[in-house]
Design a protein around this motif. Structure first.
Motif, PDB file in Angstrom:
ATOM      1  N   GLU A 274      36.540  33.886  31.890  1.00  0.00           N
ATOM      2  CA  GLU A 274      35.487  32.925  31.558  1.00  0.00           C
ATOM      3  C   GLU A 274      34.126  33.377  32.075  1.00  0.00           C
ATOM      4  N   ARG A 275      34.094  33.886  33.303  1.00  0.00           N
ATOM      5  CA  ARG A 275      32.813  34.334  33.865  1.00  0.00           C
ATOM      6  C   ARG A 275      32.273  35.557  33.132  1.00  0.00           C
ATOM      7  N   ILE A 276      33.174  36.466  32.774  1.00  0.00           N
ATOM      8  CA  ILE A 276      32.737  37.653  32.034  1.00  0.00           C
ATOM      9  C   ILE A 276      32.253  37.259  30.645  1.00  0.00           C
ATOM     10  N   ASP A 277      32.985  36.365  29.994  1.00  0.00           N
ATOM     11  CA  ASP A 277      32.591  35.902  28.663  1.00  0.00           C
ATOM     12  C   ASP A 277      31.202  35.260  28.703  1.00  0.00           C
ATOM     13  N   LYS A 278      30.957  34.439  29.722  1.00  0.00           N
ATOM     14  CA  LYS A 278      29.659  33.776  29.846  1.00  0.00           C
ATOM     15  C   LYS A 278      28.542  34.789  30.051  1.00  0.00           C
ATOM     16  N   ALA A 279      28.763  35.754  30.960  1.00  0.00           N
ATOM     17  CA  ALA A 279      27.746  36.775  31.214  1.00  0.00           C
ATOM     18  C   ALA A 279      27.500  37.607  29.964  1.00  0.00           C
ATOM     19  N   ALA A 280      28.576  37.910  29.228  1.00  0.00           N
ATOM     20  CA  ALA A 280      28.450  38.719  28.016  1.00  0.00           C
ATOM     21  C   ALA A 280      27.632  37.994  26.959  1.00  0.00           C
TER      22      ALA A 280
ATOM     23  N   ALA B 126      26.399  44.651  31.427  1.00  0.00           N
ATOM     24  CA  ALA B 126      25.995  46.049  31.249  1.00  0.00           C
ATOM     25  C   ALA B 126      27.192  46.975  31.039  1.00  0.00           C
ATOM     26  N   LEU B 127      28.354  46.567  31.515  1.00  0.00           N
ATOM     27  CA  LEU B 127      29.560  47.378  31.341  1.00  0.00           C
ATOM     28  C   LEU B 127      30.777  46.484  31.459  1.00  0.00           C
ATOM     29  N   LEU B 128      31.750  46.717  30.575  1.00  0.00           N
ATOM     30  CA  LEU B 128      32.985  45.946  30.552  1.00  0.00           C
ATOM     31  C   LEU B 128      34.155  46.870  30.856  1.00  0.00           C
ATOM     32  N   LEU B 129      35.006  46.465  31.789  1.00  0.00           N
ATOM     33  CA  LEU B 129      36.139  47.278  32.213  1.00  0.00           C
ATOM     34  C   LEU B 129      37.431  46.473  32.122  1.00  0.00           C
ATOM     35  N   HIS B 130      38.538  47.175  31.848  1.00  0.00           N
ATOM     36  CA  HIS B 130      39.846  46.533  31.763  1.00  0.00           C
ATOM     37  C   HIS B 130      40.864  47.319  32.582  1.00  0.00           C
ATOM     38  N   ALA B 131      41.787  46.619  33.210  1.00  0.00           N
ATOM     39  CA  ALA B 131      42.919  47.275  33.853  1.00  0.00           C
ATOM     40  C   ALA B 131      43.813  47.873  32.769  1.00  0.00           C
ATOM     41  N   ALA B 132      44.597  48.865  33.141  1.00  0.00           N
ATOM     42  CA  ALA B 132      45.442  49.547  32.159  1.00  0.00           C
ATOM     43  C   ALA B 132      46.472  48.614  31.536  1.00  0.00           C
ATOM     44  N   ASP B 133      46.868  47.561  32.270  1.00  0.00           N
ATOM     45  CA  ASP B 133      47.863  46.643  31.731  1.00  0.00           C
ATOM     46  C   ASP B 133      47.248  45.344  31.220  1.00  0.00           C
ATOM     47  N   ALA B 134      45.956  45.356  30.921  1.00  0.00           N
ATOM     48  CA  ALA B 134      45.323  44.185  30.306  1.00  0.00           C
ATOM     49  C   ALA B 134      45.845  44.002  28.889  1.00  0.00           C
ATOM     50  N   SER B 135      45.816  42.785  28.402  1.00  0.00           N
ATOM     51  CA  SER B 135      46.260  42.548  27.037  1.00  0.00           C
ATOM     52  C   SER B 135      45.209  43.032  26.048  1.00  0.00           C
TER      53      SER B 135
ATOM     54  N   GLY C 248      29.211  44.043  14.867  1.00  0.00           N
ATOM     55  CA  GLY C 248      29.503  45.043  13.853  1.00  0.00           C
ATOM     56  C   GLY C 248      29.499  46.457  14.388  1.00  0.00           C
ATOM     57  N   SER C 249      29.074  46.630  15.655  1.00  0.00           N
ATOM     58  CA  SER C 249      29.070  47.962  16.258  1.00  0.00           C
ATOM     59  C   SER C 249      30.432  48.237  16.891  1.00  0.00           C
ATOM     60  N   GLY C 250      30.584  49.416  17.422  1.00  0.00           N
ATOM     61  CA  GLY C 250      31.839  49.771  18.079  1.00  0.00           C
ATOM     62  C   GLY C 250      31.802  49.530  19.578  1.00  0.00           C
ATOM     63  N   LEU C 251      30.832  48.750  20.043  1.00  0.00           N
ATOM     64  CA  LEU C 251      30.710  48.487  21.471  1.00  0.00           C
ATOM     65  C   LEU C 251      31.971  47.806  21.997  1.00  0.00           C
ATOM     66  N   LYS C 252      32.555  48.380  23.036  1.00  0.00           N
ATOM     67  CA  LYS C 252      33.746  47.797  23.635  1.00  0.00           C
ATOM     68  C   LYS C 252      33.853  48.262  25.078  1.00  0.00           C
ATOM     69  N   GLY C 253      34.797  47.684  25.793  1.00  0.00           N
ATOM     70  CA  GLY C 253      34.959  48.037  27.192  1.00  0.00           C
ATOM     71  C   GLY C 253      35.723  49.335  27.387  1.00  0.00           C
TER      72      GLY C 253
ATOM     73  N   HIS D   4      40.218  42.050  34.104  1.00  0.00           N
ATOM     74  CA  HIS D   4      38.973  42.506  33.476  1.00  0.00           C
ATOM     75  C   HIS D   4      37.844  42.400  34.504  1.00  0.00           C
ATOM     76  N   ALA D   5      36.850  43.250  34.362  1.00  0.00           N
ATOM     77  CA  ALA D   5      35.688  43.198  35.252  1.00  0.00           C
ATOM     78  C   ALA D   5      34.450  43.541  34.450  1.00  0.00           C
ATOM     79  N   GLY D   6      33.338  42.953  34.842  1.00  0.00           N
ATOM     80  CA  GLY D   6      32.082  43.230  34.154  1.00  0.00           C
ATOM     81  C   GLY D   6      30.984  43.525  35.155  1.00  0.00           C
ATOM     82  N   LEU D   7      30.149  44.496  34.847  1.00  0.00           N
ATOM     83  CA  LEU D   7      29.005  44.825  35.697  1.00  0.00           C
ATOM     84  C   LEU D   7      27.753  44.263  35.043  1.00  0.00           C
TER      85      LEU D   7
END
Length: 233
Positions: free
Chosen positions: A111-117, A123-132, A151-156, A177-180
């Motif tokens: 929720e916090r990452i979604d709000k910041a996004a 500025a950067l989105l990160l996921h653990a290897a076992d994230a869904s 429409g871009s390919g922007l992703k974590g 998940h983590a966001g900077l």
């Protein structure tokens, strides 16, 4: 100030110093990774992947290149050098993430990452290897919306460690998940992660997230195998 250029002793290709890995001699004469490039004395720089390094080691090319770089053949080349480099890069990346978390530049929780996004603060989105895969995709979509890049390919980016290791590094529970939210912090983490992912290679770097949601899995779920070898410097 631009990043100084260095030449890989194996490929002979030039690249910015921060994208390469420095090898240095310990006081005992062992070749060890110096990922922060702070050890005294002569250094040797490599920009190859783990697979390429191991092939060069098996053929004797690495020893010859190191002898030329160090101006001596009096050194010991550890059999587990690739493991040591992997461990040192892993530690440097996770320690940096921990520092950014303590500085307040990192947010966790969907929720916090979604709000910041969506507010354009990510500025950067990160996921653990076992994230869904679903969870990662939803946060990436929020990031694209908030940064006006639909429409871009922007992703974590997926870290090559699971939630257990990531949580320990950040000193928080069940981090999937983590966001900077700071651009400079994001660059520091991105640069370290890119160097680590390049070294370990696509087989490990591009491991897809699990297709089924694991976001409610307990913190004690099995961690990915990691090497705990000390860097030496």
């Amino acid at each position: 100030m631009s990043d100084p250029m260095r030449t890989c002793i194996l490929s002979r290709e030039e690249a910015p110093r921060d994208g390469l890995i420095r090898l240095a001699l310990s006081p005992e004469g062992d070749v060890l990774p110096d990922v922060h490039a702070k050890a005294p004395g002569r250094g040797a720089w490599i920009g190859v992947s783990r697979e390429e390094l191991e092939a060069a080691t098996a053929k004797g090319r690495l020893r010859g290149a190191l002898a030329r770089a160090f101006k001596t053949g009096e050194f010991r080349l550890p059999d587990d050098l690739a493991d040591r480099i992997d461990a040192a890069l892993r530690r440097a990346t996770l320690e940096r993430l921990g520092l950014e978390a303590r500085s307040g530049a990192l947010v966790t929780g969907g929720e916090r990452i979604d709000k910041a996004a969506r507010q354009g603060k990510l500025a950067l989105l990160l996921h653990a290897a076992d994230a869904s895969a679903d969870g990662a995709a939803k946060l990436a979509q929020a990031w694209r919306v908030g940064s006006d890049r639909e429409g871009s390919g922007l992703k974590g980016l997926t870290l090559p460690v699971d939630r257990t290791i990531l949580s320990l590094a950040l000193g928080r529970e069940n981090v999937v998940h983590a966001g900077l939210t700071d651009a400079q912090a994001a660059k520091r983490v991105r640069d370290l992660l890119a160097r680590w992912l390049h070294f370990i290679g696509p087989d490990r770097a591009d491991s897809p997230c699990e297709p089924k949601s694991q976001d409610s899995a307990p913190l004690g779920s099995p961690a990915t195998r990691t090497t705990e070898t000390n860097e030496g410097f």
